[in-house]
Write a protein that holds these residues in place. Sequence first.
Motif, PDB file in Angstrom:
ATOM      1  N   TYR A  75      13.033  50.290  10.765  1.00 47.63           N
ATOM      2  CA  TYR A  75      13.497  48.906  10.692  1.00 47.63           C
ATOM      3  C   TYR A  75      13.027  48.063  11.862  1.00 47.63           C
ATOM      4  CZ  TYR A  75      17.255  51.270  13.308  1.00 47.63           C
ATOM      5  OH  TYR A  75      17.961  52.040  14.192  1.00 47.63           O
ATOM      6  N   PHE A  89      15.894  49.614  -5.746  1.00 44.17           N
ATOM      7  CA  PHE A  89      17.312  49.951  -5.687  1.00 44.17           C
ATOM      8  C   PHE A  89      17.908  49.807  -7.087  1.00 44.17           C
ATOM      9  CE2 PHE A  89      16.514  47.857  -1.416  1.00 44.17           C
ATOM     10  CZ  PHE A  89      16.191  49.060  -0.807  1.00 44.17           C
ATOM     11  N   MET A  92      20.779  47.228  -7.915  1.00 44.19           N
ATOM     12  CA  MET A  92      20.578  45.813  -7.613  1.00 44.19           C
ATOM     13  C   MET A  92      19.595  45.229  -8.618  1.00 44.19           C
ATOM     14  SD  MET A  92      20.040  45.794  -3.524  1.00 44.19           S
ATOM     15  CE  MET A  92      21.088  46.710  -2.416  1.00 44.19           C
ATOM     16  N   PHE A 100      16.659  41.712  -0.355  1.00 46.13           N
ATOM     17  CA  PHE A 100      17.233  42.691   0.575  1.00 46.13           C
ATOM     18  C   PHE A 100      16.699  42.546   2.001  1.00 46.13           C
ATOM     19  CE2 PHE A 100      17.718  46.798   2.640  1.00 46.13           C
ATOM     20  CZ  PHE A 100      19.022  47.133   2.327  1.00 46.13           C
ATOM     21  N   GLY A 101      15.380  42.500   2.121  1.00 50.71           N
ATOM     22  CA  GLY A 101      14.760  42.406   3.442  1.00 50.71           C
ATOM     23  C   GLY A 101      15.169  41.141   4.182  1.00 50.71           C
ATOM     24  N   GLU A 103      18.008  39.438   3.693  1.00 52.82           N
ATOM     25  CA  GLU A 103      19.413  39.565   4.083  1.00 52.82           C
ATOM     26  C   GLU A 103      19.546  40.405   5.347  1.00 52.82           C
ATOM     27  OE1 GLU A 103      21.407  41.040   0.649  1.00 52.82           O
ATOM     28  OE2 GLU A 103      21.258  39.096  -0.368  1.00 52.82           O
ATOM     29  N   MET A 104      18.718  41.426   5.448  1.00 51.17           N
ATOM     30  CA  MET A 104      18.763  42.269   6.641  1.00 51.17           C
ATOM     31  C   MET A 104      18.343  41.482   7.873  1.00 51.17           C
ATOM     32  SD  MET A 104      20.014  45.079   5.866  1.00 51.17           S
ATOM     33  CE  MET A 104      20.957  44.383   4.544  1.00 51.17           C
ATOM     34  N   LYS A 106      19.325  38.580   8.335  1.00 52.76           N
ATOM     35  CA  LYS A 106      20.444  37.658   8.539  1.00 52.76           C
ATOM     36  C   LYS A 106      20.082  36.219   8.199  1.00 52.76           C
ATOM     37  CE  LYS A 106      23.345  40.598  10.802  1.00 52.76           C
ATOM     38  NZ  LYS A 106      22.713  41.765  10.196  1.00 52.76           N
ATOM     39  N   ARG A 148       9.207  42.647  -2.954  1.00 53.96           N
ATOM     40  CA  ARG A 148      10.224  43.066  -2.000  1.00 53.96           C
ATOM     41  C   ARG A 148       9.606  43.352  -0.629  1.00 53.96           C
ATOM     42  NH1 ARG A 148      13.507  48.564  -3.105  1.00 53.96           N
ATOM     43  NH2 ARG A 148      11.513  49.405  -2.434  1.00 53.96           N
ATOM     44  N   ALA A 149       8.404  43.925  -0.657  1.00 48.42           N
ATOM     45  CA  ALA A 149       7.749  44.255   0.602  1.00 48.42           C
ATOM     46  C   ALA A 149       7.076  43.039   1.235  1.00 48.42           C
ATOM     47  CB  ALA A 149       6.727  45.366   0.377  1.00 48.42           C
TER      48      ALA A 149
ATOM     49  N   LEU B 183      15.009  55.838  -1.456  1.00 49.69           N
ATOM     50  CA  LEU B 183      15.711  54.561  -1.503  1.00 49.69           C
ATOM     51  C   LEU B 183      16.217  54.197  -0.113  1.00 49.69           C
ATOM     52  CD1 LEU B 183      17.757  54.957  -4.795  1.00 49.69           C
ATOM     53  CD2 LEU B 183      15.590  53.783  -4.449  1.00 49.69           C
ATOM     54  N   MET B 188      15.496  51.106   5.037  1.00 53.72           N
ATOM     55  CA  MET B 188      15.210  51.063   6.482  1.00 53.72           C
ATOM     56  C   MET B 188      13.881  50.366   6.741  1.00 53.72           C
ATOM     57  SD  MET B 188      17.178  53.924   8.250  1.00 53.72           S
ATOM     58  CE  MET B 188      15.964  54.998   8.883  1.00 53.72           C
ATOM     59  N   ASP B 189      12.936  50.581   5.826  1.00 57.40           N
ATOM     60  CA  ASP B 189      11.634  49.943   5.950  1.00 57.40           C
ATOM     61  C   ASP B 189      11.778  48.424   5.902  1.00 57.40           C
ATOM     62  OD1 ASP B 189       8.770  50.344   6.082  1.00 57.40           O
ATOM     63  OD2 ASP B 189       8.692  49.485   4.076  1.00 57.40           O
ATOM     64  N   LEU B 190      12.764  47.952   5.114  1.00 63.12           N
ATOM     65  CA  LEU B 190      12.965  46.514   4.963  1.00 63.12           C
ATOM     66  C   LEU B 190      13.902  45.959   6.025  1.00 63.12           C
ATOM     67  CD1 LEU B 190      13.238  46.514   1.094  1.00 63.12           C
ATOM     68  CD2 LEU B 190      11.407  45.504   2.441  1.00 63.12           C
ATOM     69  N   GLY B 191      14.217  46.757   7.035  1.00 63.86           N
ATOM     70  CA  GLY B 191      14.953  46.225   8.175  1.00 63.86           C
ATOM     71  C   GLY B 191      16.401  46.651   8.283  1.00 63.86           C
ATOM     72  N   ALA B 192      16.880  47.525   7.383  1.00 66.13           N
ATOM     73  CA  ALA B 192      18.271  47.953   7.461  1.00 66.13           C
ATOM     74  C   ALA B 192      18.406  49.103   8.460  1.00 66.13           C
ATOM     75  CB  ALA B 192      18.761  48.396   6.084  1.00 66.13           C
ATOM     76  N   GLN B 196      23.705  50.150   7.985  1.00 66.11           N
ATOM     77  CA  GLN B 196      23.561  49.220   6.858  1.00 66.11           C
ATOM     78  C   GLN B 196      23.040  49.945   5.629  1.00 66.11           C
ATOM     79  OE1 GLN B 196      20.985  46.570   9.065  1.00 66.11           O
ATOM     80  NE2 GLN B 196      22.454  44.888   8.882  1.00 66.11           N
TER      81      GLN B 196
END
Lengths: 362, 282
Positions: A75, A89, A92, A100-101, A103-104, A106, A148-149, B183, B188-192, B196
């Motif tokens: 991350y 996911f 979702m 998702f990315g 939201e992470m 913020k 997503r990526a 998954l 984690m790759d996307l920043g979690a 989280q």
Amino acid sequence: MDESSVELKNLSKQFGAHPVVRDVSLQIKRGEFFSLLGPSGCGKTTTLRLLAGFDNPSSGEIFINGSLANGAPPYARDVNLVFQSYALFPHMNVYQNVAFGLEMKKLSRSQIQPMLEEVLSLVRLTGLESRFPKQLSGGQQQRVALARALVTHPSVLLLDEPLGALDLKLRKEMQLELKKLQRKLNITFIYVTHDQEEALTMSDRIAVMDHGRVVQVGRPEEIYEQPATRFVADFIGETNFIEGKIVSCDPPWVKVDVQGIQMSALGIPPYEKSREVVIAIRPEKIWLQKEHSSSSENQFTGLIEELVYLGTDTRYLVRLSDELILTVRQQNLDHSAFRKGDRVYLGWPAPCAQVLHPETEA
Amino acid sequence: MNERSLSTTTRATVPIHRRATLWDRLLEPVLGVNACFIYVFLYMPIVVLIAFSFSASPFSAVWGGFSIDWYIQLFQDSEIARALRNTLIVASFSMLFATIIGTMTALALSKFQFRGRNAFETTLNLPIVIPDIVQGISLLMFLVLVVHLALGLPTIIIAHTVFNISYVAVIVRARLHGFDRRLEEAAMDLGATEWQTFWKITFPLIWPGILSGALLAFTLSLDEFVVTFFVTGPGATTLPIQVYSMVKRGVTPEINALATLMLVASILLVTLSILLQRRRSS
Ligand SMILES: Nc1ncnc2c1ncn2[C@@H]1O[C@H](COP(=O)(O)OP(=O)(O)O)[C@@H](O)[C@H]1O
Ligand SMILES: [Mg+2]
């Protein structure tokens, strides 16, 4: 010189006693479409996982945007991976997956909305926001994974055989789309594939991997025209391998004796006399004629043993001597094609024949 | 595969013409009678117990007409109320602790490769087959002689937590079996962060397993007798222990009513647990 986007220095990874990535060093430029090409099991996915931070290298260093990334969690890396299996996911919908990315990071809903609309239209998924992954076709799932990526604008996108699960037609379309997308966004792509054609058509540069090692790095035409090893020449396209002994060396030309027939080929010295070497020559580089040509130096006679008509071209097997048969591909430009049993003259421009480096394989 | 299923359907629809032997003709009724007996043995006592809990007669084996007096008396019995309270406290806390520890154990087992992992996993499942009496004695010795705890509700909670961990871990582990670890990597790759990732990805996908394990833990704790008997102390009587001491004074319809209620509660909880386990991630 601007700094490279990703740099690997002597990267190695082993699982137990089993080395999977061996001493890989690469420099990937900013905005480059870089492919890792190699047969299944050669360590491509493992290399990507090291880059993404899912596994730690056994030794060696990874630099992302100039700073050492070893030990940094996934991350914290400005790198996103498109998984071979997509890894969407399941609980979702498309919107939530892609958001998702963000939201992470913020971001607020009002900030997310326009970014999401943009990326979904980029990958042509507008209108499918509320679908769940299992309600999508393979191609659509693939595009969700891509969106997503991409949506967080990583400086490097890693793609692990992203088109592998799609049928041929869709794959060809997506190849073009991906390439266009990469140009437009100017993001560094590190693209893993075992499909040589895919790598040749899409990449700025290719690293060919074999048993965890990078055996050659170069532009597609370099890889194709000047394969460094027999493995590369064999893996990419069709190649004639001719074994012989060195007669003389006149850089960059090397004269080789093949069962009494002398041929010249391009080679990088030093080569000592009477050393055994392999010459590689592509079937489409060889010309066939009914008459002797007075101008050409690399010229031989042969007998057409077999021919296969392939539509735009024909594939001939031509026997030069008892143990030397070459594959030749000729475009079907006119009707005066050759027949089985014909005596022919054949040859090639010397620069098209390449003396291969001896294999470094242990 | 296809051929086989085809042939079975054919066999089912086309009558087979061969002479039935005596045994063939008897087989079906014999099996039928056998099944009846099994049901009678298994369920007759329970049916009788439930029936007599609604009997007006003060003697538990005599039918005195329908009444729910015993249930009313049950709810007014302060001793039973206290035992129920204790039981619920023990079941709730041991469920909570066992669920947290069991889930974490299952996660660690499926996530990490470490030396002795298989041995650890096997020993983790062992408490399921260890005789209750052995578990009871060993826990008593350990808690009193080694840890020097006074016997009471805390020791019962600890004991119940111990055996429940295994059940929770086994159930959550089964759920994790079909869970794609990639998954979590994708998240984690996307920043979690790990935290989280757990709450946004792992938990939403495995919660039916966790809840199912929790419900089973609660149910097992509700009617646990043997282990509880060893580690209970003054003032820490649970329902099964209370029932046991009441029965020593004679079986009353009040006990029938209590047993009926415990049966209903257990069936509900276990059914819910099984339904959750079957539930596929939507
Ligand atoms: N976690 C792992 N543990 C043990 N061996 C692994 C692991 N991951 C990959 N390998 C092995 O490493 C080799 C290369 O795998 P991989 O990087 O997936 O190859 P590719 O993506 O080029 O097909 C394979 O032989 C595979 O079995
Ligand atoms: Mg792979």
